[in-house]
Design an enzyme around this catalytic site. Sequence first.
Site, PDB file in Angstrom:
ATOM      1  N   SER A 107       0.803  -1.219   0.000  1.00  0.00           N
ATOM      2  CA  SER A 107       0.000   0.000   0.000  1.00  0.00           C
ATOM      3  C   SER A 107       0.840   1.276   0.000  1.00  0.00           C
ATOM      4  CB  SER A 107      -0.944   0.010   1.204  1.00  0.00           C
ATOM      5  OG  SER A 107      -0.234  -0.229   2.404  1.00  0.00           O
ATOM      6  N   ASP A 329      -3.144   5.724  11.994  1.00  0.00           N
ATOM      7  CA  ASP A 329      -2.221   5.288  10.936  1.00  0.00           C
ATOM      8  C   ASP A 329      -1.005   6.207  10.899  1.00  0.00           C
ATOM      9  OD1 ASP A 329      -0.899   4.483   8.671  1.00  0.00           O
ATOM     10  OD2 ASP A 329      -2.594   4.727   7.297  1.00  0.00           O
ATOM     11  N   HIS A 332       1.272   5.090   6.700  1.00  0.00           N
ATOM     12  CA  HIS A 332       1.025   5.661   5.381  1.00  0.00           C
ATOM     13  C   HIS A 332       1.156   7.179   5.455  1.00  0.00           C
ATOM     14  CE1 HIS A 332      -1.011   1.685   5.287  1.00  0.00           C
ATOM     15  NE2 HIS A 332      -0.447   1.660   4.089  1.00  0.00           N
TER      16      HIS A 332
END
Length: 351
Positions: A107, A329, A332
């Site tokens: 990702s 998160d 990311h």
Amino acid sequence: MELRVNTHLSLLLVIIGILSPLMAVDAAATGCDLFQGNWVLDSSYPLYNESTCPFLEKEFNCINNGRPDRLYLKYRWLPRGCRLSRFDGGYFLEKLRGKTIMFVGDSLSRNQWLSILCMIHSSVPTTNYAVNISVIKDMTTYTFTDYGLKVTYHHNLYLVDIVKRRFGRVLNLNTVTAGKLWLDVDYLIFNTWHWWNRRGASQPFDYIQDGTRLYKDMDRLVAFGKAIVTWGQWVDANVVQNKTKVFFQGISPSHYNGTDWGNPKAKSCYGQKIPVLTSVYPGAALPPVAVLKKSLKTIKKPVTLLDITNLSLLRKDGHPSVYGFGATDCSHWCLAGVPDTWNILLYNLMF
């Protein structure tokens, strides 16, 4: 007092950023290190408005998800003694007319892929595009039809194979069958690491195979190094040098422990609004970086490392935190944001 110091330092870095075109030299001419430097404020940033990018996905759209601060959008990477050319989407499209660029990995590769799509669209917003999604191949391709340029993302967690056997799923460190999807691509940007320490329910394999031996588990750094060597063997066996340029994205860091950047009270990246404003991250070096660099040395054909680790370590402010998708998160990156700089570096090294 701390805020005053940070503000003064930010002002100093802005001045340096303004003067940098006068002081900088061309990276290609001098062989300077594009990956060492500082983050400086730049009022012309960000490179695009997230609200007008049709490709941006919810998990990376921090502003749309309610992030209230904006200063993190205003930082530009300033290499020490080098000049980075600003991304020019029109030039990029013309230069890559009829070609294919593919991002292969997890990702974080998707993060970078979506970034470059937004950068292209912002530069040439009226250009036409079409999308092709292959569920079987786990690939998505946007074709900028006016130029015949394909920008593809291939979702691949480990680069090496996960094989289903009757007794379970096996991560085979010695085979790369997905490589057939990477043939004849003009620019390949690979990435893997984010999933190598996954355990429990989120681990997508039950065993690890190395040669003829099968393990229930093994040192993940060792396994990672072996996988990079195997992938490198694929590069040596299949890449045509005058046709394809190969890049490796490098290790993208996480920020879950404030002690690493000198703030023990911070339990995650939540609430971080400015970068580390020095050129060196105060925390420890990331072990996979050394493993990656050692493994890349085994490859005979040219592979360019986008050595993004240090510049990304400095950006504790750049993650979605609670403004992403689901749990906090700090792995990311918000878009617009840090992956745009990865792509500026890629752009400067491609041609």
